[in-house]
Design an enzyme around this catalytic site. Sequence first.
Site, PDB file in Angstrom:
ATOM      1  N   GLY A 101       0.816  -1.215   0.000  1.00 59.38           N
ATOM      2  CA  GLY A 101       0.000   0.000   0.000  1.00 59.38           C
ATOM      3  C   GLY A 101       0.844   1.257   0.000  1.00 59.38           C
ATOM      4  O   GLY A 101       2.030   1.224  -0.340  1.00 59.38           O
ATOM      5  N   ALA A 102       0.210   2.394   0.380  1.00 59.22           N
ATOM      6  CA  ALA A 102       0.830   3.724   0.256  1.00 59.22           C
ATOM      7  C   ALA A 102       1.378   3.847  -1.170  1.00 59.22           C
ATOM      8  O   ALA A 102       2.551   4.138  -1.402  1.00 59.22           O
ATOM      9  CB  ALA A 102       1.916   3.937   1.308  1.00 59.22           C
ATOM     10  N   SER A 127       9.298   6.002  -3.150  1.00 55.62           N
ATOM     11  CA  SER A 127       9.139   5.013  -2.091  1.00 55.62           C
ATOM     12  C   SER A 127       8.002   5.456  -1.190  1.00 55.62           C
ATOM     13  O   SER A 127       7.810   6.658  -0.980  1.00 55.62           O
ATOM     14  CB  SER A 127      10.437   4.945  -1.268  1.00 55.62           C
ATOM     15  OG  SER A 127      10.193   4.335  -0.020  1.00 55.62           O
ATOM     16  N   LYS A 158      13.720  -1.148  -7.522  1.00 60.14           N
ATOM     17  CA  LYS A 158      14.091  -0.356  -6.335  1.00 60.14           C
ATOM     18  C   LYS A 158      14.498  -1.288  -5.182  1.00 60.14           C
ATOM     19  O   LYS A 158      15.451  -1.032  -4.470  1.00 60.14           O
ATOM     20  CB  LYS A 158      12.896   0.526  -5.961  1.00 60.14           C
ATOM     21  CG  LYS A 158      12.841   0.969  -4.550  1.00 60.14           C
ATOM     22  CD  LYS A 158      13.325   2.355  -4.391  1.00 60.14           C
ATOM     23  CE  LYS A 158      13.325   2.801  -2.968  1.00 60.14           C
ATOM     24  NZ  LYS A 158      12.658   1.943  -2.023  1.00 60.14           N
ATOM     25  N   HIS A 201       4.542   1.898  -7.947  1.00 65.16           N
ATOM     26  CA  HIS A 201       3.576   0.786  -8.000  1.00 65.16           C
ATOM     27  C   HIS A 201       2.724   0.873  -9.269  1.00 65.16           C
ATOM     28  O   HIS A 201       2.434  -0.141  -9.910  1.00 65.16           O
ATOM     29  CB  HIS A 201       2.629   0.834  -6.797  1.00 65.16           C
ATOM     30  CG  HIS A 201       3.308   0.748  -5.471  1.00 65.16           C
ATOM     31  ND1 HIS A 201       3.404   1.817  -4.619  1.00 65.16           N
ATOM     32  CD2 HIS A 201       3.915  -0.294  -4.853  1.00 65.16           C
ATOM     33  CE1 HIS A 201       4.043   1.453  -3.528  1.00 65.16           C
ATOM     34  NE2 HIS A 201       4.375   0.185  -3.636  1.00 65.16           N
TER      35      HIS A 201
END
Length: 278
Positions: free
Chosen positions: A30-31, A185, A149, A36
């Site tokens: 998430g976040a 990130s 990453k 993503h």
Amino acid sequence: MISFTTVNDLSAYIREIKPTKTIGFVPTMGALHQGHISLIEQSKKICDITVCSIFVNPTQFNNASDLENYPRLIENDLKLLLENGCDVLFLPSVEQMYPNGLQKNEEDYGQVLKLFEGLHRPGHFDGVITVVARLFDIVKPHKSFFGQKDYQQCIVVAELIKRKFPEIELHICPIQRETSGLAMSSRNLRLNETQKADALLIYKALEHIKTGFGQKDLPRLIDEAKEIITSSGLLTIEYLDVANAINLEPIENSNTKAVALAAVHCGPVRLIDNILLD
Ligand code: PAF
């Protein structure tokens, strides 16, 4: 987008679609950010159905406060997934993921688990292996998408796939960066503006290594890169080094395919980044 919170419901759906649809899988905690989203975009390009999971996995945190402070932004995540055409969201509870309690991998994954992140975050990759294996078992994707990453995580997942899920294709997608160069990130959300401005020195240092690699003496090059980072009084280096890009062992010479990897503390936030040196 269809959302599932239980393993049973998602499994029934997967059983129905798997014979006729190519399933792409993007596991996340998430976040969500552009990093993503780029994985989702890649999956959508080459798969019929893209499944994204959001699960903050307790067994991969070796530090209780890191787990507690990990950003949880489900409303914003849902919005981003909808806007970007994700087909299926899996949002399980800890009980769904760990019905027999919080156990983690005990199998020996070799030297790669003892280096860099493995050394500095003991047990972290055993938690990653456990949760990714559980998610693969549930989602049963044809293709899975991970970000470069987390370079070492990609190596570990490749090994998991080789051992237990040879039918799943692994796609490693490029690092997404802010215009400043800072690697995207979820942890960047915890940086204030000053910390963010200093954190971009991590990428500057990695670029410095890339530019001089094969030309300058390597220990000197790494020292110069460290000086770039420590020129900010706000940053402390956990590690910054060059390693064999395949197994993260020390490189033998500048013909070895190599990667520069860094973990740096910026205030209370630990950031990682890397760059391939080809
Ligand atoms: O990279 C991450 O976000 C996590 O390590 C993963 C792969 C979703 C497993 O929890």
